[in-house]
Design an enzyme around this catalytic site. Sequence first.
Site, PDB file in Angstrom:
ATOM      1  N   TYR A  40      12.912  -6.740   6.240  1.00 27.46           N
ATOM      2  CA  TYR A  40      12.491  -5.340   6.171  1.00 27.46           C
ATOM      3  C   TYR A  40      13.652  -4.446   5.720  1.00 27.46           C
ATOM      4  O   TYR A  40      13.481  -3.563   4.875  1.00 27.46           O
ATOM      5  CB  TYR A  40      11.993  -4.918   7.555  1.00 27.46           C
ATOM      6  N   LYS A  74      13.633  -2.237   2.339  1.00 31.24           N
ATOM      7  CA  LYS A  74      13.756  -0.774   2.396  1.00 31.24           C
ATOM      8  C   LYS A  74      15.011  -0.287   1.662  1.00 31.24           C
ATOM      9  O   LYS A  74      14.991   0.785   1.038  1.00 31.24           O
ATOM     10  CB  LYS A  74      13.765  -0.303   3.860  1.00 31.24           C
TER      11      LYS A  74
END
Length: 254
Positions: A155, A159
């Site tokens: 993640y 991001k």
Amino acid sequence: MAGRFEGRVAFITGGSRGIGKGVVQLFAEEGAKVAFIDLNEEALGETAKELQEKGYDCLAKVADVTDPDQVNDVFKEVHETFGSVDILVNNAGVIRDNLLFKMTDSDWQTVMDVHLKGSFNAARAAQKYMVEKKYGRIINISSTSALGNRGQANYAAAKAGLQGFTKTLAIELGKYGITANSVAPGFIETEMTKETAGRIGISFDDLIKASVANIPVGRSGKPADIANAVAFFADENSSFVNGQVIYVAGGPKN
């Protein structure tokens, strides 16, 4: 009084719950025609019904952001229905948290596909209509996890990748009247953070309390907090703000 997005068409991915729903609601309230996609058919229908009952103009479709054909088809339908695509908010996201040594190939790839490939598919589809019109606003939803977060190698990487993607879009598309910016939320009360609480084996209330203890403003974030930041970047008057990342986390992030 007319809203600041009167006459604009906003397209939001992952728009049926959480942050995405908050963004959809704000744009609708501010006069935009809203289109949003999601894989959660039930939540999608509920959100569309809520908007329609309030008299807002919306188009909700089940679509997978990782499938370029589905994405292109929906953008074509939105353009044919509403006449333009002025604002894109890449919000669709998933989590597959685990420590690196436990993380599977699927955990990694799923997160990369939804966040990065999904945003690429949507931005590529949207820019065609925006370039023709010489106007556009692209806002990508990043996260404070882009700075690194235990158990989120996938993640965090996705991001952080979105922030590089944002800055590159800003450079390439700026001359066409299109800006690209990113909003990076901190702890926000959503279904996703509720799932995180369940995964780590604590109540959602306890997770909120633990998070608030480290937030300078002394409260947790709500979807409306992120929607307000998105609206700033989407505003016609924000045309000189391009390629930026704003952390909306109740305090500074380095």
